[in-house]
Structure formats: C-alpha cells, structure tokens
Design an enzyme around this catalytic site. Sequence first.
Site: not given
Ligand SMILES: *Cc1c(COP(=O)(O)O)cnc(C)c1O
Length: 397
Positions: A113, A184, A209-210, A356
């Site tokens: 990400f 992660d 939140y996911k 997705r």
């Molecule tokens: C959703 C996601 C994020 C989002 O980070 P935030 O700081 O909570 O906005 C970061 N890394 C990955 C791999 C994600 O899937």
Amino acid sequence: MTDFAATRARFHIPEGIVYLDGNSLGPMPLAAEARVARMLRAEWGEMLITGWNRAGWMDQPRRVGDRIARLIGAPPGSVVMGDTLSIKVWQALAAALRLNPGRKVILSDTGNFPSDLYMADGLVKLLGDGHALRTVAPEDVAGAIDESVAVLMLTEVDYRTGRLHDMAALTARAHAAGALTVWDLAHSAGAIEVDVTAAGADFAVGCTYKYLNSGPGGPAFIHVAPRHADAALPALSGWLGHEAPFAFDPDYRPGRGVERMRVGTPPVIQLAALEAALDVWDTVDMADVRARSIELSQAFIAGVEAGCPGLDLASPRDPAARGSQVSFRHPDGYAIMQALIARGVIGDFRAPDILRFGLTPLYIGAEDVARAVEVLAGVMANRAWDRPEYHRRAAVT
Ligand SMILES: *Cc1c(COP(=O)(O)O)cnc(C)c1O
C-alpha cells in the site's frame, strides 16, 4: 460453529444494498449506536474529566488491544491501540531499524500500500545516514532477503489483488538472514486466520475500520513480540508511552512493554464504537470465517467468470493464496463500479483497472453473492456502465 445468521443480524446494512466493501470500511454494528451514545451521555457527559479513571478511558487502548490480540494470535499484553495505521507503520519500522543497527535496508514489495512505502521513504530520508527503501515484485521478495536487509516490511494481503504472502516462511527467511519483520495486517485482521506468534513476527500493525468494523477513522493497533517489548524504542515518544505520564518528568522514559507504543490521548469515542464491533467478534471463530469466506469467494469467481465476459480475475485462483477479497481487471473498471454502486452493489475501484470486492461472512451470505453476480452480469451485458456520469471520477474511489 459460528452462527453467521446471528452475526449478520448485528449489523446495519441499508435496505436493498449488497455491501462488498467491508475490506475498505466495515458497516456499522447496530450496538455501536447505543455504545457510543452511552460513552457520550453517561461517560463524557456525566463524568467529565473523572471518566479517565471512573470509566477506564486511560486503560482502554490496552484492554481493547487484548481483544484484538485474540484475532491475530498475539498474547495478552502485546497489542495496544492508537493513532492511524500509517503512524503505526512508521513507529514499528523505526523501532525495528534501531533493533538492527548494523544494517540500512528496508525491504518491501511494489504491491505494498502506498502509504506504507511513503512512510518508509520519509523515515529513510529523515535518518539520512545511508538507510534505503528497496522494493521488489511481490513474487521476488523471498529471493531478495539478504544480509543487507535490516527490516522486511510487508503487507500480508495485497490491497489490490488479495494475494497472500506466506508470513511464517518469509519471517523465517528474514530471521535466518538476520533481518527483523514488520507485518501490516490491514487486510488480514478479521479477514483470515492470523497467528503472529507462530509466524514469529517481530512487529505487526493493522487498522480496525476495514474488516473489524470500528467505523471511519477508527484507531490502529500495534503488536510488538514480547521478546522485543522492553527493548524496542518508540521513536514517537509521546507522554502516554512514558513510564509515568502523570509524573510530568521532563525526561522521557519508555513505558513497560507495548504500552510504550502509545503516543498521545486515545480516541475514546471511536474506541467505544470498536468495542461494540468486538462484541460481535467475540462470538466468532476465525477458522469458520476463513472457510465461509473461501466458499463465498469461489462462488463469486465462478459466477462472474460464467456471466461477465471481459472481466479478468486479478486475484490468485487458489483460495489458499489470497485473502478475503476478489478483484477483477477491466480497462473501464471505474465506470463499471459506478454503475454497480448505482444499482446497490457496492465494491470499490483501485487504479489503474481493478474492481475490488470484499467477501465478509459476518454480514454477507450466498444470496448476496448471487445478487451481485446477477447485477454485474446485467451491467456488462448491455454496457450499462458506458454513460458519462459513471466515467466522472470522485475524490474517493
Ligand atoms: C488501509 C491501509 C492503510 C491506511 O492507513 P491509515 O493511516 O489508517 O489511513 C495503510 N496501509 C495499508 C496496507 C492499508 O491497507
């Protein structure tokens, strides 16, 4: 055996909607409304500042962390809540680099990400003493782990394709080469079975939140393996990670164990919503979730491949090699997704061409999958997506 009819009844899904985007923002647990209202009225409203002690707000990041720990195979006392995931990635990475001071390379993959890569890049530039971020294709990670690598930083489940890294194997390989690992779990926690302890992960981070359904802006979590907990230094040395925050000592002394990864004041209202979500998770066995998620994903893939020519599977075909989402490629993926959303089937789009869909057994069943396939087939059959309004890009895709 998890009762998925019972879990489904505990979420609010708007009438007529098939929600296949719980991998990006989970729906609202019905109990969150009352739990947050109670926090506002009975706690904040009535207790005012005494709530920090009387309602236990100050210990909440650790208490809630213990409930997350169960879902990722972490021992009690090794997970703490706070901040957003990007911040926790940075903090874990900074701590891991300091534990491996002779080396300079952070190894990650090009499918990670972007925020994780941006945070690593920012940290490398800040350190400015020869540290480097090296990225390779996801399938080349194992071969790229060598003795220059200080930290292997990976997202277990690829946010675009759902491809799953082998956390245990890559961690073992990293350790054999003298590297530490930061995993992660953004698309793993609540999606698949995770056992950070069995895998030997050094640090793990994730958002809530996911799949975990804490609501927009819900706090992230960080896990530090107990063997590192009293040695890992929190680069973000905020007062609530201090050994004695209320001593107001001008000198920083890191707190005990994972508590030192706390930074500042916890998001108490949002943690209340997360607690309501975790009440549902407490009734769930992750092995059942995984089995049902595979069933639903296989049915979805079979339906789309049979009824929607032009959509190419972007996820691994082998369910053991992917997380709890299924992605398809199409050059007009954005417009197709907008047409689907207009018809009550909500997934999302990830540039450049990925549609997705999250399969989340807590509130999605076989009938939702069948309906989504039917609507998608209709949208594809008559090019219903090819209208100007579906091509217009919104800020959030
Ligand atoms: C959703 C996601 C994020 C989002 O980070 P935030 O700081 O909570 O906005 C970061 N890394 C990955 C791999 C994600 O899937």
